[in-house]
Design a protein around this motif. Structure first.
Motif, PDB file in Angstrom:
ATOM      1  N   LYS A  45       0.814  -1.214   0.000  1.00 10.80           N
ATOM      2  CA  LYS A  45       0.000   0.000   0.000  1.00 10.80           C
ATOM      3  C   LYS A  45       0.848   1.264   0.000  1.00 10.80           C
ATOM      4  O   LYS A  45       0.354   2.347  -0.335  1.00 10.80           O
ATOM      5  CB  LYS A  45      -0.944   0.008   1.203  1.00 10.80           C
ATOM      6  N   ASP A  46       2.134   1.127   0.330  1.00  9.59           N
ATOM      7  CA  ASP A  46       3.023   2.294   0.407  1.00  9.59           C
ATOM      8  C   ASP A  46       3.990   2.389  -0.775  1.00  9.59           C
ATOM      9  O   ASP A  46       4.451   3.479  -1.103  1.00  9.59           O
ATOM     10  CB  ASP A  46       3.835   2.260   1.704  1.00  9.59           C
ATOM     11  N   TRP A  47       4.314   1.254  -1.395  1.00 13.56           N
ATOM     12  CA  TRP A  47       5.335   1.220  -2.445  1.00 13.56           C
ATOM     13  C   TRP A  47       4.677   1.046  -3.815  1.00 13.56           C
ATOM     14  O   TRP A  47       3.800   0.203  -3.993  1.00 13.56           O
ATOM     15  CB  TRP A  47       6.326   0.084  -2.214  1.00 13.56           C
ATOM     16  N   TYR A  60       7.551   5.844  -2.686  1.00 10.20           N
ATOM     17  CA  TYR A  60       7.205   5.381  -1.335  1.00 10.20           C
ATOM     18  C   TYR A  60       6.359   6.463  -0.684  1.00 10.20           C
ATOM     19  O   TYR A  60       6.807   7.598  -0.508  1.00 10.20           O
ATOM     20  CB  TYR A  60       8.468   5.126  -0.531  1.00 10.20           C
ATOM     21  N   ARG A  61       5.105   6.121  -0.341  1.00 11.04           N
ATOM     22  CA  ARG A  61       4.169   7.095   0.225  1.00 11.04           C
ATOM     23  C   ARG A  61       3.415   6.478   1.391  1.00 11.04           C
ATOM     24  O   ARG A  61       2.257   6.071   1.252  1.00 11.04           O
ATOM     25  CB  ARG A  61       3.186   7.581  -0.839  1.00 11.04           C
ATOM     26  N   PRO A  62       4.035   6.398   2.560  1.00 12.36           N
ATOM     27  CA  PRO A  62       3.332   5.833   3.715  1.00 12.36           C
ATOM     28  C   PRO A  62       2.268   6.769   4.284  1.00 12.36           C
ATOM     29  O   PRO A  62       1.401   6.329   5.032  1.00 12.36           O
ATOM     30  CB  PRO A  62       4.454   5.600   4.721  1.00 12.36           C
ATOM     31  N   ALA A  63       2.343   8.056   3.964  1.00  7.85           N
ATOM     32  CA  ALA A  63       1.379   9.031   4.466  1.00  7.85           C
ATOM     33  C   ALA A  63       1.403  10.237   3.533  1.00  7.85           C
ATOM     34  O   ALA A  63       2.371  10.442   2.794  1.00  7.85           O
ATOM     35  CB  ALA A  63       1.727   9.452   5.901  1.00  7.85           C
TER      36      ALA A  63
END
Length: 750
Positions: free
Chosen positions: A600-602, A626-629
């Motif tokens: 869900k982040d990569w 990469y977007r964890p938030a």
């Protein structure tokens, strides 16, 4: 009691929000949230039935000489509102309610604490003493105070020594204060006297008298100023002034003070009629760097419609000189502009019929582009297409046609007519499809500035071309289950055969044709050239294979990959130029694409064009994100372009692009971008930004260094922005800068 709602709940939010909304634009979104409001409104706790009687409670209720007295823990509920006070009295003869001592009023999204109120229910009049209020209306939070609030017999709402802020109660980081605010609800205009905007104890703005709208009506006045700095202009100050001329016409004038170049006047005129919106922008400057030379930029834009089927569009831009945009534009994308377009379109679309009438011209602003390589004008261009409904036996038919007159100084000009009817028989089933098509293309040229027989120019005064083509597109769909949740993997082979006979087109001028970049979609095109001046000969078979992995729970495509190549059965003889060599290869380059969501982040994406003859990469791109938030983003991209497919190509380009956004602690955020040319060993763009974001204000700073329009020297820009949430930002648009620089960034600080 209805007066309490109209006066205190209705007018005060309008007063405070409109006060700042006239000079500064009120926004709805806040990034860092302030503490929860001290009050809670529960609509279900109060009756909201029209005509519902007032509910009053008190420790003691008495009546004497016609006056009703409520003493001790007095509470009045009516139509979704609640008034609480120690004591209150009501005189039915005068219609006045008097509150002695402290009172608290609670309504939907609003709380008021005041003292000593007198309310005239019959005449809609009231007056309160020292008051504090809190707002929480549709996400807009605000707090403030006033020494007195009054609605007088003239219908004016007046506040003395009033303040407004979006900070929590007791937080004086910033606020707006006025000695007196007079709201004329009938005219929809308010007047503030001795207005001050204070940030951290420092006055940023002070006005002795200021008028503003308290309705949806626009209001003439100054907008938020902008401070900036660029290498080519120095320090800048923009002071926009808005003029509400009439309901369908307004204008904005902005003096732009530049320490290096003098004063530029920017103007924008907007006109709205039944056809649509018209916008005229103009900039003028006597440039002190160029000894007072007059320089300008003009743009006319229009989007409108005559009906749901007929729409219009205009975009016309022009500058005084080719260096204007590089020297004076504040756009971050200016280095890539080579031509300014002047275009007027009339579009028609209904059912299966579309049509376009266009006038188009260009101003070339890149001096490195030679006169012969500059585009022709289209005066005019007429295009139409139509597709039929399903014919007997499932046959489909469509036709495309175009007439265009190309014009250009000191060059071959003339008219071109191009008509292309087509018949196809699409057959689609669950696991396969096939679509054979046949088409005929007729093109006719009537040229000027040529010589008889084409002896001097190589082009004859008139020329026609007829071409038949055959294509067969086909594919299969296989899938297999991956887990018990319904996730599947597909396998999708596809074949596309194309046959177009060769016609000598060397005596046809090139007005608007060019070669497409080779990629996956190019495998299935019927012409490798854009425009109608060149129709590529073909006897070829495109082969491609695609696989996808689809998550059964969400339906999201987690992975996809495609690879393909063209098998040529004949040499490709049609070229753009007579000096270009005939392509004799049996196979095209390999092209491939891949896209994946690792988690869900990569996320990753890549593409490649690979030449098997010399075993080298022609073009490739690889991106990883990469977007964890929303406040944490990392992007990495690597691009390679080799014009002839060899690693030592003189026209090769290899770049790396890094961008990041990362929060540091609760309030700080760091942003950066580095676009670097590995082959030229120089930085293309470097950006560094720093932001502090509290719940009610933010400060943002960025420095950007980038290659200027000449491709050699670097320019540096400094960005500073102060955001007092609830007001318009002061300074340059930091959010737009980062949205263009960092993939996935969205500005939510307002």
């Amino acid at each position: 009691m209805h007066l309490i709602y109209t006066g205190l709940l209705g007018l005060l939010p309008v007063a405070t929000l409109s006060l700042v909304g006239s000079t500064f634009i009120v926004k709805d979104v806040q990034a860092a949230q302030c503490p929860v409001s001290r009050f809670v409104y529960e609509p279900g706790a109060f009756a909201k039935v029209p005509g519902e009687q007032i509910e009053a409670e008190a420790d003691r209720i008495t009546s004497q000489d016609g006056t009703v007295s409520l003493e001790g823990n007095t509470t009045v509920r009516y139509q979704g509102r609640e008034l609480a006070a120690e004591n209150a009295s009501y005189n039915p003869t005068t219609g006045k309610v008097s509150v002695t001592g402290d009172l608290k009023f609670l309504g939907e999204g609003f709380q008021l604490e005041s003292s000593d109120a007198v309310i005239d229910m019959d005449d809609d009049l009231f007056r309160t003493g020292q008051s504090e209020y809190e707002l929480d209306l549709n996400g807009k939070r605000a707090t403030g105070t006033a020494e007195t609030m009054e609605r007088n017999a003239d219908g004016h709402f007046i506040m003395e020594a009033a303040t407004y802020s979006t900070c929590p109660p007791g937080d004086l980081s910033w606020f707006v204060r006025a000695d007196r605010i007079d709201l004329d609800t009938e005219e929809g205009v308010g007047t503030a006297r001795d207005l001050r905007l204070v940030f951290k104890g420092v006055p940023l703005l002070a006005l002795p008298v200021f008028s503003f709208p308290i309705s949806d009506k626009r209001k003439t006045g100054f907008l938020a100023p902008i401070l900036a700095r660029r290498d080519t202009t120095g320090l800048e100050l923009h002071l926009p002034w808005y003029w509400d001329i009439r309901p369908d016409l307004d204008a904005t004038f902005t003096p732009r003070f530049m320490s290096k170049r003098g004063v530029q006047l920017k103007s924008e005129l907007r006109y709205l009629n039944r056809q649509g919106l018209w916008t005229l922008d103009h900039e003028y400057l006597k440039d002190s760097v160029l000894d007072g030379q007059s320089r300008y930029f003009t743009q006319l834009a229009h989007e409108g419609s005559f009906s749901s089927d007929l729409t219009s569009s205009i975009l016309a831009r022009r500058v005084s000189d080719t260096d204007y945009l590089d020297d004076l534009s504040d756009s971050s994308e200016i280095a890539s502009i080579t031509h300014l377009e002047q275009r007027a379109d009339l579009n028609y679309e209904r059912g299966g019929v579309t049509a376009l009438a266009r006038l188009q011209s260009f101003q070339t602003v890149d001096d490195s582009i030679s006169a012969e390589d500059r585009p022709h004008r289209r005066l005019p261009q007429l295009k139409a297409s139509a597709r039929s409904k399903r014919l007997p036996f499932g046959i489909r038919s469509d036709i495309e046609g175009e007439f265009v007159y190309f014009d250009k100084d000191n060059a071959v000009t003339g008219a071109r007519v191009d008509i292309r009817p087509r018949l196809s028989l699409p057959i689609v089933r669950d696991a396969w499809f096939i679509k054979p098509s046949v088409a005929h293309q007729f093109t006719y040229y009537n040229l000027n500035n040529t010589s008889p027989g084409g002896e001097d120019t190589g082009f004859e005064p008139s020329r026609s071309r007829n071409l038949d083509s055959l294509s067969v597109d086909s594919g299969l769909f296989f899938d297999r289950s991956l887990d018990e949740h319904g996730s599947v993997q597909t396998l999708e082979p596809r074949l596309f055969y194309l046959k177009v006979p060769y016609r000598d087109q060397s005596t046809i001028p090139i007005f608007d044709s060019s070669a497409f970049d080779f990629n996956i979609s190019q495998l299935f095109r019927e012409n490798r050239f854009s425009g109608a001046d060149r129709v590529a000969d073909a006897n070829q078979l495109s082969m491609a294979l695609t696989t996808r992995m689809i998550d059964g729970a969400s339906g999201q495509e987690r992975f996809s990959a495609s690879i393909g190549q063209i098998r040529y059965f004949e040499d490709r003889q049609v070229t753009l130029s007579t000096t270009d060599e005939v392509d004799e290869r049996y196979y095209s380059d390999f092209v491939g694409e891949v896209s994946t969501s690792l988690s869900k982040d990569w996320n990753g994406k890549g593409s490649i064009q690979w030449n098997p003859d010399n075993e080298s990469t022609v073009r490739s791109s690889l991106s990883l994100s990469y977007r964890p938030a929303p406040s944490r983003i990392l992007n990495l991209t690597h691009r390679v372009v080799n014009s002839d497919g060899s690693d030592d190509s003189e026209a090769s380009s290899q770049q790396i692009d890094l961008s990041a956004l990362w929060d540091i602690g609760d309030n700080w955020q760091l942003a950066s971008r580095w676009n670097y040319s590995l082959d030229a060993d120089q930085s293309i763009e470097t950006l560094l930004g720093l932001e502090y974001d509290s719940c009610c204000w933010a400060v943002r700073f960025a420095a950007r260094r980038y290659i200027a329009d000449d491709g050699e020297e670097h320019d540096t820009s400094i960005y500073f922005q102060l955001v007092l949430k609830g007001l318009a930002p002061l300074g340059q648009n930091y959010g737009d800068l980062l949205e263009n620089a960092i993939l996935g960034y969205r500005d939510d600080v307002q």
